[in-house]
Design a protein around this motif. Structure first.
Motif, PDB file in Angstrom:
ATOM      1  N   SER A   9       7.695  -6.922   3.877  1.00  0.00           N
ATOM      2  CA  SER A   9       8.032  -7.714   2.698  1.00  0.00           C
ATOM      3  C   SER A   9       7.633  -6.972   1.427  1.00  0.00           C
ATOM      4  N   CYS A  10       8.419  -7.196   0.398  1.00  0.00           N
ATOM      5  CA  CYS A  10       8.161  -6.620  -0.927  1.00  0.00           C
ATOM      6  C   CYS A  10       8.431  -7.694  -1.961  1.00  0.00           C
ATOM      7  N   THR A  11       7.597  -7.749  -2.988  1.00  0.00           N
ATOM      8  CA  THR A  11       7.802  -8.688  -4.083  1.00  0.00           C
ATOM      9  C   THR A  11       7.879  -7.908  -5.384  1.00  0.00           C
TER      10      THR A  11
ATOM     11  N   LEU B 187      12.188  -7.864   4.638  1.00  0.00           N
ATOM     12  CA  LEU B 187      12.969  -6.761   5.180  1.00  0.00           C
ATOM     13  C   LEU B 187      13.337  -6.965   6.639  1.00  0.00           C
ATOM     14  N   SER B 188      12.528  -7.684   7.395  1.00  0.00           N
ATOM     15  CA  SER B 188      12.836  -7.877   8.807  1.00  0.00           C
ATOM     16  C   SER B 188      14.021  -8.810   9.015  1.00  0.00           C
TER      17      SER B 188
ATOM     18  N   LYS C 202      19.264  -3.146   0.349  1.00  0.00           N
ATOM     19  CA  LYS C 202      19.729  -2.076   1.229  1.00  0.00           C
ATOM     20  C   LYS C 202      18.844  -0.846   1.094  1.00  0.00           C
ATOM     21  N   GLU C 203      18.484  -0.499  -0.136  1.00  0.00           N
ATOM     22  CA  GLU C 203      17.608   0.654  -0.357  1.00  0.00           C
ATOM     23  C   GLU C 203      16.233   0.445   0.261  1.00  0.00           C
ATOM     24  N   LEU C 204      15.690  -0.756   0.110  1.00  0.00           N
ATOM     25  CA  LEU C 204      14.370  -1.042   0.678  1.00  0.00           C
ATOM     26  C   LEU C 204      14.404  -0.948   2.198  1.00  0.00           C
ATOM     27  N   ASP C 205      15.490  -1.401   2.786  1.00  0.00           N
ATOM     28  CA  ASP C 205      15.636  -1.298   4.229  1.00  0.00           C
ATOM     29  C   ASP C 205      15.605   0.165   4.653  1.00  0.00           C
ATOM     30  N   GLU C 206      16.325   1.003   3.920  1.00  0.00           N
ATOM     31  CA  GLU C 206      16.332   2.428   4.229  1.00  0.00           C
ATOM     32  C   GLU C 206      14.978   3.070   3.948  1.00  0.00           C
ATOM     33  N   LYS C 207      14.358   2.681   2.835  1.00  0.00           N
ATOM     34  CA  LYS C 207      13.108   3.294   2.396  1.00  0.00           C
ATOM     35  C   LYS C 207      11.935   2.936   3.307  1.00  0.00           C
TER      36      LYS C 207
END
Length: 104
Positions: A33-35, A68-69, A92-97
């Motif tokens: 997770s990211c906030t 993200l999950s 999408k970027e966070l998933d890749e990153k």
């Protein structure tokens, strides 16, 4: 007044752009997770790799949380269609990153 210290040492182009146009900065990262929240700083031209900011300079009402999950995004405010498109691209970027790098 308490301060929050956060960092993003490897920002993507989109993270830099969202910071420049709306001050969005990743304030919390944990597992999947990211906030992101808009932060109030003197200049938005240069993306800070780390920042220590007073809580009163954080716009908690415009928080964006990414799970993200599950691929879910929780928006705490109203955003126009351009911002929503950018938020979708950021997911999408966070998933890749973060997710894809953990599977390597």
């Amino acid at each position: 007044m308490s301060k929050i210290k956060c960092s993003n040492e490897n920002p993507t182009k989109l993270e830099k752009y969202l910071f420049k146009i709306s001050g969005l900065y990743p304030i919390y990262k944990h597992d999947n997770s990211c906030t992101y929240v808009p932060i109030h700083v003197d200049h938005y031209d240069t993306y800070p790799l780390s920042v220590e900011i007073d809580e009163e300079d954080i716009d908690w009402d415009r928080k964006i949380a990414f799970d993200l999950s599950s691929g879910m995004v929780w928006l705490n405010s109203f955003y126009d269609t351009d911002e929503l498109s950018l938020i979708s691209q950021l997911m999408k970027e966070l998933d890749e990153k973060y997710c894809n790098s953990q599977n390597r």
